[in-house]
Write a protein that holds these residues in place. Structure first.
Motif, PDB file in Angstrom:
ATOM      1  N   TRP A   1      -2.904   8.536  -5.163  1.00 51.67           N
ATOM      2  CA  TRP A   1      -3.480   8.716  -6.498  1.00 51.67           C
ATOM      3  C   TRP A   1      -3.894  10.163  -6.724  1.00 51.67           C
ATOM      4  N   GLN A   2      -4.593  10.757  -5.775  1.00 49.89           N
ATOM      5  CA  GLN A   2      -5.079  12.123  -5.952  1.00 49.89           C
ATOM      6  C   GLN A   2      -3.939  13.145  -5.980  1.00 49.89           C
ATOM      7  N   LEU A   3      -2.905  12.931  -5.188  1.00 52.46           N
ATOM      8  CA  LEU A   3      -1.811  13.896  -5.131  1.00 52.46           C
ATOM      9  C   LEU A   3      -0.839  13.778  -6.304  1.00 52.46           C
ATOM     10  N   LYS A   4      -0.706  12.595  -6.880  1.00 49.57           N
ATOM     11  CA  LYS A   4       0.331  12.375  -7.894  1.00 49.57           C
ATOM     12  C   LYS A   4      -0.198  12.014  -9.285  1.00 49.57           C
ATOM     13  N   LYS A   5      -1.503  11.908  -9.471  1.00 48.00           N
ATOM     14  CA  LYS A   5      -2.037  11.419 -10.744  1.00 48.00           C
ATOM     15  C   LYS A   5      -1.728  12.332 -11.926  1.00 48.00           C
ATOM     16  N   ASP A   6      -1.539  13.607 -11.674  1.00 47.88           N
ATOM     17  CA  ASP A   6      -1.267  14.533 -12.775  1.00 47.88           C
ATOM     18  C   ASP A   6       0.201  14.547 -13.193  1.00 47.88           C
ATOM     19  N   GLN A   7       1.055  13.910 -12.437  1.00 48.67           N
ATOM     20  CA  GLN A   7       2.481  13.913 -12.756  1.00 48.67           C
ATOM     21  C   GLN A   7       2.852  12.925 -13.854  1.00 48.67           C
ATOM     22  N   ASP A   8       2.132  11.801 -13.915  1.00 45.56           N
ATOM     23  CA  ASP A   8       2.483  10.782 -14.903  1.00 45.56           C
ATOM     24  C   ASP A   8       1.274   9.890 -15.167  1.00 45.56           C
ATOM     25  N   VAL A   9       1.125   9.459 -16.390  1.00 46.04           N
ATOM     26  CA  VAL A   9       0.011   8.582 -16.769  1.00 46.04           C
ATOM     27  C   VAL A   9       0.110   7.242 -16.045  1.00 46.04           C
ATOM     28  N   PHE A  10       1.330   6.766 -15.828  1.00 42.17           N
ATOM     29  CA  PHE A  10       1.543   5.486 -15.143  1.00 42.17           C
ATOM     30  C   PHE A  10       1.077   5.566 -13.690  1.00 42.17           C
ATOM     31  N   ILE A  11       1.365   6.668 -13.016  1.00 39.14           N
ATOM     32  CA  ILE A  11       0.913   6.839 -11.632  1.00 39.14           C
ATOM     33  C   ILE A  11      -0.607   6.892 -11.582  1.00 39.14           C
ATOM     34  N   ASP A  12      -1.210   7.600 -12.532  1.00 39.08           N
ATOM     35  CA  ASP A  12      -2.672   7.688 -12.586  1.00 39.08           C
ATOM     36  C   ASP A  12      -3.290   6.308 -12.781  1.00 39.08           C
TER      37      ASP A  12
ATOM     38  N   LEU B   1       1.477  -0.345  -2.205  1.00 38.11           N
ATOM     39  CA  LEU B   1       1.839  -0.734  -0.843  1.00 38.11           C
ATOM     40  C   LEU B   1       1.115   0.078   0.223  1.00 38.11           C
ATOM     41  N   SER B   2       0.553   1.224  -0.143  1.00 34.27           N
ATOM     42  CA  SER B   2      -0.152   2.034   0.847  1.00 34.27           C
ATOM     43  C   SER B   2      -1.428   1.353   1.342  1.00 34.27           C
ATOM     44  N   GLY B   3      -1.842   0.300   0.683  1.00 28.04           N
ATOM     45  CA  GLY B   3      -2.965  -0.489   1.165  1.00 28.04           C
ATOM     46  C   GLY B   3      -2.688  -1.126   2.519  1.00 28.04           C
ATOM     47  N   PHE B   4      -1.412  -1.279   2.865  1.00 29.11           N
ATOM     48  CA  PHE B   4      -1.047  -1.839   4.168  1.00 29.11           C
ATOM     49  C   PHE B   4      -1.310  -0.871   5.315  1.00 29.11           C
ATOM     50  N   LEU B   5      -1.647   0.372   5.013  1.00 32.81           N
ATOM     51  CA  LEU B   5      -1.995   1.328   6.074  1.00 32.81           C
ATOM     52  C   LEU B   5      -3.215   0.863   6.856  1.00 32.81           C
ATOM     53  N   GLY B   6      -4.022   0.008   6.262  1.00 33.69           N
ATOM     54  CA  GLY B   6      -5.179  -0.543   6.955  1.00 33.69           C
ATOM     55  C   GLY B   6      -4.790  -1.354   8.180  1.00 33.69           C
ATOM     56  N   CYS B   7      -3.557  -1.808   8.237  1.00 34.83           N
ATOM     57  CA  CYS B   7      -3.067  -2.529   9.419  1.00 34.83           C
ATOM     58  C   CYS B   7      -2.814  -1.579  10.581  1.00 34.83           C
ATOM     59  N   LEU B   8      -2.638  -0.297  10.281  1.00 32.76           N
ATOM     60  CA  LEU B   8      -2.293   0.682  11.307  1.00 32.76           C
ATOM     61  C   LEU B   8      -3.461   1.574  11.723  1.00 32.76           C
ATOM     62  N   ILE B   9      -4.243   2.011  10.738  1.00 32.41           N
ATOM     63  CA  ILE B   9      -5.358   2.918  11.042  1.00 32.41           C
ATOM     64  C   ILE B   9      -6.627   2.422  10.366  1.00 32.41           C
ATOM     65  N   PRO B  10      -7.774   2.682  10.975  1.00 33.77           N
ATOM     66  CA  PRO B  10      -9.034   2.273  10.345  1.00 33.77           C
ATOM     67  C   PRO B  10      -9.210   2.955   8.987  1.00 33.77           C
ATOM     68  N   PHE B  11      -9.634   2.214   8.025  1.00 41.72           N
ATOM     69  CA  PHE B  11      -9.852   2.668   6.646  1.00 41.72           C
ATOM     70  C   PHE B  11      -8.567   3.154   5.972  1.00 41.72           C
ATOM     71  N   GLY B  12      -7.419   2.846   6.549  1.00 48.53           N
ATOM     72  CA  GLY B  12      -6.146   3.239   5.963  1.00 48.53           C
ATOM     73  C   GLY B  12      -5.897   2.585   4.624  1.00 48.53           C
ATOM     74  N   SER B  13      -6.441   1.386   4.439  1.00 42.54           N
ATOM     75  CA  SER B  13      -6.256   0.694   3.165  1.00 42.54           C
ATOM     76  C   SER B  13      -6.969   1.422   2.028  1.00 42.54           C
ATOM     77  N   LEU B  14      -7.959   2.213   2.347  1.00 39.76           N
ATOM     78  CA  LEU B  14      -8.646   3.020   1.330  1.00 39.76           C
ATOM     79  C   LEU B  14      -8.042   4.420   1.240  1.00 39.76           C
ATOM     80  N   ILE B  15      -7.657   4.970   2.376  1.00 40.00           N
ATOM     81  CA  ILE B  15      -7.140   6.339   2.418  1.00 40.00           C
ATOM     82  C   ILE B  15      -5.761   6.434   1.765  1.00 40.00           C
ATOM     83  N   GLY B  16      -4.892   5.457   2.018  1.00 39.36           N
ATOM     84  CA  GLY B  16      -3.530   5.483   1.476  1.00 39.36           C
ATOM     85  C   GLY B  16      -3.487   5.568  -0.041  1.00 39.36           C
TER      86      GLY B  16
END
Length: 125
Positions: A47-58, A27-42
């Motif tokens: 992914w970068q902050l939580k990928k090490d917590q669980d294989v499913f998140i990664d 759902l963070s892809g919807f950030l592109g509606c609010l800020i430029p390049f938000g759909s990529l940044i979100g």
């Protein structure tokens, strides 16, 4: 007897915390509606902050990131095709398709099922 504070997940099914962060990644892809390049940044941040917590998140974070890259490239192509008018129609197809697919992916992630976007160029492996 002590009650567990968090529900215990069944084997092979991601826990509630992993499902929540996978849902947020999609759902963070919807950030592109609010800020430029938000759909990529979100999705990238989640992914970068939580990928090490669980294989499913990664896995779902990579999938969301790959999809947003694919949507950005398709949108760029539509903008280029606006010179010959067809891009004005195609951009709406890309936007509506992206919204529908992100919602489906978020629902599947919340159910604990790995979702694969159709028409997605998987750059990040």
């Amino acid at each position: 007897m002590i009650e567990p504070t968090q529900p215990i997940a069944e084997p092979g099914i991601p826990g509630p915390e992993a499902r929540k962060w996978a849902l947020i990644a999609h759902l963070s892809g919807f950030l592109g509606c609010l800020i430029p390049f938000g759909s990529l940044i979100g999705p990238l941040l989640v992914w970068q902050l939580k990928k090490d917590q669980d294989v499913f998140i990664d896995d779902q974070g990579k999938e969301a990131m790959n999809f947003q890259i694919s949507v950005a490239l398709a949108s760029l192509l539509c903008v280029l095709l606006m010179v010959i008018v067809i891009g004005f129609l195609l951009i709406w197809v890309v936007i509506i398709g992206a919204v529908i697919l992100m919602i489906i992916a978020a629902i599947k992630a919340n159910e604990g099922k790995a979702y694969r976007y159709p028409f997605c160029w998987r750059i990040i492996k």
